[in-house]
Motif scaffolding. Structure first.
Motif, PDB file in Angstrom:
ATOM      1  N   PRO A   1      40.226  40.727  51.033  1.00 36.75           N
ATOM      2  CA  PRO A   1      39.366  39.597  51.396  1.00 36.75           C
ATOM      3  C   PRO A   1      37.898  39.912  51.131  1.00 36.75           C
ATOM      4  N   GLY A   2      37.216  38.973  50.497  1.00 35.32           N
ATOM      5  CA  GLY A   2      35.807  39.137  50.208  1.00 35.32           C
ATOM      6  C   GLY A   2      35.504  39.879  48.928  1.00 35.32           C
ATOM      7  N   TRP A   3      36.551  40.268  48.193  1.00 31.90           N
ATOM      8  CA  TRP A   3      36.372  41.017  46.949  1.00 31.90           C
ATOM      9  C   TRP A   3      37.215  40.396  45.842  1.00 31.90           C
ATOM     10  N   LYS A   4      36.875  40.715  44.599  1.00 33.88           N
ATOM     11  CA  LYS A   4      37.630  40.238  43.449  1.00 33.88           C
ATOM     12  C   LYS A   4      37.643  41.317  42.379  1.00 33.88           C
ATOM     13  N   THR A   5      38.656  41.279  41.524  1.00 36.44           N
ATOM     14  CA  THR A   5      38.748  42.201  40.404  1.00 36.44           C
ATOM     15  C   THR A   5      38.249  41.509  39.151  1.00 36.44           C
ATOM     16  N   VAL A   6      37.322  42.136  38.452  1.00 32.62           N
ATOM     17  CA  VAL A   6      36.780  41.582  37.213  1.00 32.62           C
ATOM     18  C   VAL A   6      37.077  42.542  36.076  1.00 32.62           C
TER      19      VAL A   6
END
Length: 594
Positions: free
Chosen positions: A77-82
């Protein structure tokens, strides 16, 4: 020796000769030579992260927008993979796709001709702040770092820098660098860096500093499985700078010199190995972040089952004996203070103690508490409340993680509860009917631990946490909100047959209780002082079903009346108080619970 110890010992002790690294050992040696001879000031101090000293060998940057096909779901939660795709200039190097986790709020940064065009993702900003940014660069031979791999505070630099934390790690010919004012953000970004196809552990619990054997470093976010781990040993004859070398398809090894010690780290990605080894520093007693993880190993001859307990304690604590120390338990403390003159942590088999259940008591500079994990009781006393809370909340079995070292107090539906900042604990308010007691944490089917706390008659708090000790510590902090003059929040669940309706919260003197009116001729739900007669019209608050109340609502019959009624949802609340002001305050506080 356990199977893990045997595998880890081989991995930590083996060199990387013949390893199939992406760029080979020649590139690692070249990078080491560059750092050995480099202690000069960076030419571009404002950039803080690194400096370009020649043309960057990047022919193109494609698909820098966030992408969702990461090989491992580390972004909680609150993060993403780029993803950032790079095409490098060397003929023997294939195109690479670098995956990295960043905060949800970060965006792809537009390219430009100045130093700001160097960064790939960062926090939205109208100008190039060069803080809260990450960059992915190929052909690292054209980069001039002030330090080797790892994460360092601004205080390590001998010139002004803009961010509190600055660091970089390598992925075999590709470097990821970060700049942030938040240690957790910087550490997690670097720890998550990997090439497409590589896997990293779950980082959602955060990465925290631990210390032991004189070395402080980020905690390896892995359990004992898979042959990963770390070892502190005497330094070698030459300095080592944490550049990762590949051992096999799933293991990378990084070694760094730390004062008179060296740290050896084996991890599933080169970035994670370099982050931990390169960020290590000499442990300072009593300094910021100066904590360590100690391991209690039970006696396998006299005890059975799982004999290992992990506990985070202040740096420098160790097993102690002597005056004031019990021979029946293992005691950890500052060896200069011993058991009599300072705070201590004690570990004992539960079967050998009169364990009265978990608890945490705020006694100022002499707080205390105890928890249980597996077959052991861990108690701590003699330190300030925050220290005791952190120690007890960290108690865990191998493979489990300690929570954040920073906590907050949260108001959950008029109930105050202390929670670690990492979001690892879930708190729910539940209305119930009948009798109930506080319940210490127990394992749920999902693998988490749940504890129950009764805060007011009809209201309980359910705490779900990843470890047994953490659930019990959080449960020990639960308390109803109390005003300065001693009033508290109460809840009526609306489920009694004589007062059926919606749930209601209200404020009343903190010594009030739910009165036992079931034995009365008409058992209307009633709250009042504990010495009240539940069947008499004494000082109390009573709830009625509005449809069967049988009287017209009139509020207060006179401006000075100490008894009155009010409609609250589909219930009528009738209060008889010692004085008009008390009655008004109670009725005015009534609220329907959605």
């Amino acid at each position: 020796m356990s199977d893990f110890e045997d595998r880890l010992g081989r991995a930590l002790g083996e060199g990387a000769e013949g390893a199939p690294g992406i760029t080979g050992l020649a590139e690692a040696a070249r990078r080491r030579a560059r750092v050995r001879g480099r202690r000069r000031r960076s030419l571009l101090a404002a950039a803080a992260v690194l400096v370009l000293v020649g043309p960057v060998a990047v022919l193109s940057q494609r698909g820098a927008a966030p992408r969702g096909d990461a090989t491992a779901a580390t972004a909680g939660p609150g993060w993403k993979t780029v993803a950032v795709e790079r095409e490098v200039s060397r003929r023997d190097a294939p195109d690479v796709t670098v995956l990295v986790d960043v905060p949800d709020s970060w965006v792809a940064l537009p390219g430009s001709e100045d130093e700001c065009g160097f960064y790939d993702f960062g926090a939205p900003s109208e100008s190039c702040s060069q803080v809260e940014v990450v960059s992915v660069v190929t052909d690292v031979g054209n980069l001039d770092y002030a330090f080797g791999p790892g994460l360092r505070p601004a205080s390590d630099y001998d010139y002004p820098v803009r961010a509190a934390w600055i660091g970089h790690v390598g992925l075999g010919g590709v470097d990821v660098s970060v700049s942030s004012d938040d240690y957790q953000v910087a550490a997690r970004v670097l720890a998550s860096a990997r090439l497409e196809g590589q896997e990293v552990p779950d980082l959602s619990a955060g990465i925290y500093v631990v210390g032991s054997d004189g070395v402080e470093r980020p905690a390896l976010p892995l359990d004992a499985a898979g042959g990963y781990g770390e070892r502190i040993e005497a330094r070698g004859r030459r300095d080592e700078y944490a550049f990762a070398e590949q051992i096999d398809d799933a293991h990378w090894r990084a070694v760094a010199t730390v004062g008179d010690k060296r740290i050896v780290v084996v991890a599933p990605t080169p970035a994670l190995a370099e982050l931990i080894a390169g960020s290590a520093r000499v442990q300072q007693r009593g300094g910021q972040g100066a904590w360590q993880t100690v391991t209690y190993e039970g006696d396998p001859v006299n005890e059975s089952g799982d004999n290992t307990v992990l506990i985070d304690v202040p740096a420098g604590w160790e097993p102690v004996g002597g005056p004031g120390c019990s021979v029946e338990v293992v005691t950890y403390a500052d060896p200069t203070l011993g058991c009599d003159d300072g705070p201590v942590v004690r570990v004992a088999a539960e079967a050998s103690t009169r364990y009265g259940g978990p608890g945490l008591t705020d006694g100022g500079e002499s707080s205390n508490g105890s928890v249980v994990t597996g077959r052991y009781v861990v108690s701590a006393d003699g330190a300030d409340y925050e220290t005791i809370r952190r120690i007890l909340a960290s108690v865990r079995a191998p493979g489990e993680s300690a929570p954040s070292a920073t906590w907050r107090t949260e108001d959950v539906s008029a109930v105050l509860v202390e929670l670690p900042d990492d979001g690892s604990v879930e708190v729910r308010i539940q209305l119930y009917r009948g009798s109930a007691l506080d319940v210490a944490a127990s394992r749920r089917g999902s693998g988490s631990w749940q504890a129950q706390v009764i805060v007011t008659p009809g209201t309980r708090v359910l705490i779900d946490a990843p470890t047994h000790a953490l659930a019990d510590v959080v449960a020990s902090t639960v308390r109803p909100t109390t005003t300065a003059d001693g009033w508290s929040s109460f809840t009526y669940d609306g489920r009694d047959s004589d007062g059926l309706g919606n749930a209601v919260t209200f404020q009343a003197p903190s010594d009030w209780v739910r009165l036992d009116s079931d034995r009365c001729r008409i058992g209307y739900p009633r709250f009042g002082p504990p010495d009240s007669d539940p069947c008499e019209d004494a000082s109390a608050l009573t709830f009625f079903d509005a449809e069967t109340y049988g009287m017209d609502l009139q509020g207060f019959s006179t401006p000075e009346a100490s008894a009155g009624d009010a409609l609250v949802g589909d219930l009528v609340a009738y209060v008889d108080a010692p004085d008009h002001e008390t009655a008004v305050r109670i009725l005015d506080s009534l609220q329907v619970v959605d």
